[in-house]
Design an enzyme around this catalytic site. Sequence first.
Site, mmCIF file in Angstrom:
data_model
loop_
_atom_site.group_PDB
_atom_site.id
_atom_site.type_symbol
_atom_site.label_atom_id
_atom_site.label_comp_id
_atom_site.label_asym_id
_atom_site.label_seq_id
_atom_site.Cartn_x
_atom_site.Cartn_y
_atom_site.Cartn_z
ATOM 1 N N ALA A 146 0.809 -1.219 0.000
ATOM 2 C CA ALA A 146 0.000 0.000 0.000
ATOM 3 C C ALA A 146 0.842 1.269 0.000
ATOM 4 C CB ALA A 146 -0.923 0.006 1.220
ATOM 5 N N ASN A 147 2.140 1.145 0.237
ATOM 6 C CA ASN A 147 2.998 2.324 0.357
ATOM 7 C C ASN A 147 3.182 3.040 -0.979
ATOM 8 O OD1 ASN A 147 3.536 2.165 3.127
ATOM 9 N ND2 ASN A 147 5.126 0.633 2.817
ATOM 10 N N HIS A 148 3.232 4.339 -0.940
ATOM 11 C CA HIS A 148 3.508 5.183 -2.110
ATOM 12 C C HIS A 148 4.683 6.097 -1.772
ATOM 13 C CE1 HIS A 148 -0.618 4.898 -4.270
ATOM 14 N NE2 HIS A 148 -0.530 3.913 -3.377
ATOM 15 N N ARG A 149 5.318 6.596 -2.820
ATOM 16 C CA ARG A 149 6.370 7.600 -2.596
ATOM 17 C C ARG A 149 5.762 8.879 -2.053
ATOM 18 N NH1 ARG A 149 11.581 6.782 -5.653
ATOM 19 N NH2 ARG A 149 12.076 8.816 -4.802
ATOM 20 N N THR B 163 2.168 11.542 -5.238
ATOM 21 C CA THR B 163 2.227 10.213 -4.628
ATOM 22 C C THR B 163 1.678 9.138 -5.563
ATOM 23 O OG1 THR B 163 0.024 10.454 -3.644
ATOM 24 C CG2 THR B 163 1.928 11.197 -2.321
#
Length: 215
Positions: free
Chosen positions: A83-86, A92
């Site tokens: 689920a992580n984004h930059r 994002t």
Amino acid sequence: MQPRVPADPTVVHPMPEQPRVVLLRPLVTSPLIEVGEYSYYDDPDDPTAFETRNVLYHYGPEKLVIGKFCALGTGVRFLMNGANHRMDGPSTFPFPTMGGSWSEHFDLLTGLPNRGDTVVGNDVWFGHGVTVMPGVRIGHGAIIGAGAVVTSDVPDYGIAGGNPARLIRTRYNERDIARLLAVAWWDWPAEHITEHVRTIMSGDIGDLEAAVPNT
């Protein structure tokens, strides 16, 4: 007198008259999910879809590990590291995952923060609608209140609730928690558990210690 027989940990529906309740261990197929015996999920819609509806963004390699004898209320969800984004640039949005020439920039998604496996101990009770964030560790005997968003670790026998979840209190003092962890009744043979269900559910710690099987 008929011999006492443990519940069957291999059936999907332990309560045939209540198809909303499923044991998770015989249900899950992903090598990235490990569930101990007798842990169950309750959902009136489709509890058998737990892997896809309740474990989200699970692209690996981190695992979801759930211990034995855990109770998961309707809507409990585990968000995994996928689920992580930059967040270090103007946008994002995960452009490379959408295909086309955007995929040439997949290196921009490597090295995102990864908190590792999500680990739930034994005998943990999750209330309705709990969300567990990536990499969280929840200790044995913990209780997570309905609607909680668990963003950090919960200790053994802790009671946590809120958004973000905070430790409200522990169910026992430190000395008694150590005694309970030493007993570790969830690791007893199923036949021995069967003989001592009443002690496990309603006895005190001294009763549990007296019931520890001989080695």
